[in-house]
Write a protein that holds these residues in place. Structure first.
Motif, PDB file in Angstrom:
ATOM      1  N   PRO A 259      27.499 -19.614  25.830  1.00 46.17           N
ATOM      2  CA  PRO A 259      27.568 -18.359  25.090  1.00 46.17           C
ATOM      3  C   PRO A 259      26.266 -17.569  25.222  1.00 46.17           C
ATOM      4  CG  PRO A 259      27.130 -20.152  23.575  1.00 46.17           C
ATOM      5  CD  PRO A 259      27.372 -20.787  24.928  1.00 46.17           C
ATOM      6  N   ALA A 260      26.396 -16.256  25.365  1.00 47.15           N
ATOM      7  CA  ALA A 260      25.206 -15.408  25.412  1.00 47.15           C
ATOM      8  C   ALA A 260      24.604 -15.220  24.021  1.00 47.15           C
ATOM      9  CB  ALA A 260      25.562 -14.048  26.010  1.00 47.15           C
ATOM     10  N   SER A 261      25.414 -15.391  22.995  1.00 47.79           N
ATOM     11  CA  SER A 261      24.937 -15.258  21.618  1.00 47.79           C
ATOM     12  C   SER A 261      25.740 -16.197  20.730  1.00 47.79           C
ATOM     13  CB  SER A 261      25.068 -13.814  21.131  1.00 47.79           C
ATOM     14  OG  SER A 261      26.415 -13.377  21.216  1.00 47.79           O
ATOM     15  N   VAL A 262      25.079 -16.717  19.698  1.00 48.07           N
ATOM     16  CA  VAL A 262      25.734 -17.672  18.812  1.00 48.07           C
ATOM     17  C   VAL A 262      25.271 -17.439  17.379  1.00 48.07           C
ATOM     18  CG1 VAL A 262      23.962 -19.418  19.294  1.00 48.07           C
ATOM     19  CG2 VAL A 262      26.136 -20.116  18.304  1.00 48.07           C
ATOM     20  N   ALA A 263      26.227 -17.455  16.450  1.00 47.85           N
ATOM     21  CA  ALA A 263      25.923 -17.396  15.024  1.00 47.85           C
ATOM     22  C   ALA A 263      26.107 -18.789  14.441  1.00 47.85           C
ATOM     23  CB  ALA A 263      26.839 -16.403  14.319  1.00 47.85           C
ATOM     24  N   VAL A 264      25.175 -19.195  13.585  1.00 47.96           N
ATOM     25  CA  VAL A 264      25.257 -20.508  12.933  1.00 47.96           C
ATOM     26  C   VAL A 264      25.557 -20.266  11.460  1.00 47.96           C
ATOM     27  CG1 VAL A 264      24.117 -22.691  12.427  1.00 47.96           C
ATOM     28  CG2 VAL A 264      23.615 -21.469  14.566  1.00 47.96           C
ATOM     29  N   MET A 265      26.812 -20.442  11.078  1.00 46.75           N
ATOM     30  CA  MET A 265      27.219 -20.191   9.702  1.00 46.75           C
ATOM     31  C   MET A 265      27.001 -21.465   8.883  1.00 46.75           C
ATOM     32  SD  MET A 265      30.702 -18.473   8.314  1.00 46.75           S
ATOM     33  CE  MET A 265      30.089 -16.877   8.796  1.00 46.75           C
ATOM     34  N   GLY A 266      26.070 -21.377   7.950  1.00 46.38           N
ATOM     35  CA  GLY A 266      25.654 -22.549   7.194  1.00 46.38           C
ATOM     36  C   GLY A 266      24.303 -23.054   7.639  1.00 46.38           C
ATOM     37  N   ALA A 267      23.535 -22.199   8.350  1.00 46.61           N
ATOM     38  CA  ALA A 267      22.179 -22.554   8.769  1.00 46.61           C
ATOM     39  C   ALA A 267      21.351 -22.900   7.539  1.00 46.61           C
ATOM     40  CB  ALA A 267      21.543 -21.406   9.538  1.00 46.61           C
ATOM     41  N   SER A 268      20.415 -23.856   7.705  1.00 52.02           N
ATOM     42  CA  SER A 268      19.670 -24.363   6.553  1.00 52.02           C
ATOM     43  C   SER A 268      18.209 -24.610   6.908  1.00 52.02           C
ATOM     44  CB  SER A 268      20.307 -25.662   6.059  1.00 52.02           C
ATOM     45  OG  SER A 268      19.520 -26.278   5.063  1.00 52.02           O
ATOM     46  N   SER A 269      17.364 -24.554   5.885  1.00 51.52           N
ATOM     47  CA  SER A 269      15.944 -24.887   6.055  1.00 51.52           C
ATOM     48  C   SER A 269      15.657 -26.333   5.680  1.00 51.52           C
ATOM     49  CB  SER A 269      15.077 -23.965   5.184  1.00 51.52           C
ATOM     50  OG  SER A 269      15.328 -24.209   3.799  1.00 51.52           O
ATOM     51  N   THR A 270      16.670 -27.066   5.210  1.00 49.69           N
ATOM     52  CA  THR A 270      16.461 -28.432   4.731  1.00 49.69           C
ATOM     53  C   THR A 270      16.541 -29.422   5.881  1.00 49.69           C
ATOM     54  OG1 THR A 270      17.501 -27.839   2.623  1.00 49.69           O
ATOM     55  CG2 THR A 270      17.250 -30.190   3.106  1.00 49.69           C
ATOM     56  N   PRO A 271      15.427 -30.110   6.209  1.00 49.80           N
ATOM     57  CA  PRO A 271      15.451 -31.088   7.305  1.00 49.80           C
ATOM     58  C   PRO A 271      16.530 -32.138   7.091  1.00 49.80           C
ATOM     59  CG  PRO A 271      13.196 -30.655   6.601  1.00 49.80           C
ATOM     60  CD  PRO A 271      14.089 -29.993   5.586  1.00 49.80           C
ATOM     61  N   GLY A 272      17.226 -32.459   8.150  1.00 49.18           N
ATOM     62  CA  GLY A 272      18.279 -33.471   8.090  1.00 49.18           C
ATOM     63  C   GLY A 272      19.657 -32.913   7.852  1.00 49.18           C
ATOM     64  N   LYS A 273      19.769 -31.729   7.235  1.00 45.45           N
ATOM     65  CA  LYS A 273      21.088 -31.129   7.047  1.00 45.45           C
ATOM     66  C   LYS A 273      21.610 -30.645   8.395  1.00 45.45           C
ATOM     67  CE  LYS A 273      22.481 -29.102   3.397  1.00 45.45           C
ATOM     68  NZ  LYS A 273      22.764 -28.188   2.278  1.00 45.45           N
ATOM     69  N   ILE A 274      22.908 -30.697   8.573  1.00 43.04           N
ATOM     70  CA  ILE A 274      23.502 -30.355   9.869  1.00 43.04           C
ATOM     71  C   ILE A 274      23.159 -28.924  10.265  1.00 43.04           C
ATOM     72  CG2 ILE A 274      25.690 -30.021  11.079  1.00 43.04           C
ATOM     73  CD1 ILE A 274      26.802 -32.395   9.537  1.00 43.04           C
TER      74      ILE A 274
END
Length: 408
Positions: A259-274
């Motif tokens: 993909p030329a572009s990707v959105a990550v729905m549910g992105a997180s700053s917490t280490p270890g979270k998916i």
């Protein structure tokens, strides 16, 4: 019992032949009664006169439920009334519900099931699922308000023994509730195991008829156990696709890997979270495409602007990687369709492996995606990786799972 099962199987085939999706609740509970599984006393009523007659037989308080052979979720149609303590309130509730369902022409509407309201107690969930690989499965878990909070379920392949059922219950995080928590009486474990054992036997005998069966809740008390709600999703008897049955749909497969572009729905700053692991792989390693974190709780993630939703992005992403609850998928698919986005990779689990309503949800997601011309991988998948483009949505960190170089 053989005659009972043959009669029930005939009803299921007749329902499926006319396009019904579910066994009406009153028929499902009649079968449970024949099998020795306790259920509340109830009467299906299609008129005010029938409701009045039911009130002369049943004991208050009463519950009223929408009954249909096609509606999967009664609550979505405001199809349940509880705590009805008088004939006047019963008729008021019946007239309002019945009139509304008739005027809206609710698919498969059969009437209102009027039942005696079950005694309060400890709520559990039980379910059956006919897995194409493992065969019929039994699921037991903590129910009520704890279902999603504790994610507390156990699975076994059928048939199971009573000892295995007792072991499933003993292994639940919520077992303390069954044993008598903070002075509450312990539930009658023999009655609870009896009920689940009979459900399990029913699961074996009717496996050819269902995709999934949901018993939610099962209420356990010091004196017994009762199945308050029961829903069987009928098996789809259309032939499974085979070679030549449907041409493979190969359009837009490349978007899952390059993909030329990707959105990550549910992105997180917490280490270890998916959502953190996937964003880290896309931002901090070798992928060179545009990355758009989506999480309304952040303004920035890993040095990138974080967006509240897909509609806020500066461009339509070629791929959406999804790590939020599956319950949000129908609305996400609608938004993707409006934006012209046709590929979603769903890492999130919690679909048909949980049975019952979650199996229904996964089925709804699949049908909706096809209707909207959206390609899906998932749910409950590990992600995808391409050695050439270095696109990487694996939910394992680089410390746990090394990514190989591109092949020749």
């Amino acid at each position: 019992m053989g005659d009972v099962m043959n009669t029930f199987a005939g009803r299921c085939r007749a329902l499926a032949a006319k396009g019904a999706r579910v066994v009406p609740e009153h028929q499902m509970k009649a079968l449970l009664t024949e099998c020795g599984v306790p259920v509340p006393r109830g009467i299906l009523c299609a008129s005010r006169e029938e409701a009045l007659r039911a009130a002369q037989v049943l004991e208050y308080p009463l519950v009223l439920k929408l009954t249909s052979d096609s509606v999967l979720h009664k609550t979505e149609l405001d199809g349940v009334r509880t705590g009805v303590f008088s004939e006047q309130k019963l008729i008021e509730a019946f007239d309002e519900m019945h009139g509304r369902f008739v005027s809206k022409k609710v698919q498969g509407y059969l009437g209102i099931l009027i039942e005696e309201q079950a005694e309060s107690g400890i709520e559990l969930i039980a379910g059956l699922q006919n897995d194409p690989v493992f065969g019929p499965l039994l699921m037991v878990g903590t129910g009520g308000v704890f279902t999603e909070l504790m994610d507390d379920v156990a699975f076994r392949s059928l048939p199971v023994s009573r000892d295995e059922i007792a072991g499933m219950l003993a292994g639940l995080k919520g077992r303390a509730l069954l044993e008598g928590y903070r002075g509450a009486p312990a539930v009658n474990m023999k009655a609870l195991v009896d009920a689940i054992d009979r459900i399990a036997k029913l699961g074996v005998e009717t496996a050819a008829l269902y995709e999934s069966v949901d018993f939610n809740p099962v209420i356990a008390t010091a004196t017994g156990a009762v199945v308050v709600d029961a829903k069987m999703i009928l098996v789809n008897e259309k032939p499974e696709p085979t070679a030549g049955y449907e041409k493979p749909r190969t359009q837009r497969l490349g978007s899952f890997f390059k993909p030329a572009s990707v959105a990550v729905m549910g992105a997180s700053s917490t280490p270890g979270k998916i959502g953190n692991v996937i964003l880290d792989s896309l931002v901090n390693y070798q992928y060179s495409g545009a990355v758009y974190p989506i999480n309304p709780n952040y303004d920035e993630l890993m040095g990138l602007k974080s967006y509240p939703d897909l509609a806020s992005l500066p461009e339509t992403p070629e791929l959406v990687v999804i790590v939020v609850d599956l319950a949000r998928m129908p609305e996400i698919l609608d938004e993707m369709s409006r934006l012209g986005c046709h590929n979603a990779l769903i890492v999130s689990g919690g679909g048909k492996e949980l049975g019952g309503g979650r199996a229904d949800l996964e089925h709804t997601i699949a049908l909706k995606a096809r209707e909207l011309d959206i390609r899906l991988i998932g749910p409950n998948c590990i992600g995808s990786f391409d050695g050439a483009s270095r696109f990487d949505s694996f939910f394992h960190s680089h410390e746990r799972l090394a990514r190989p170089p591109a092949g020749p």
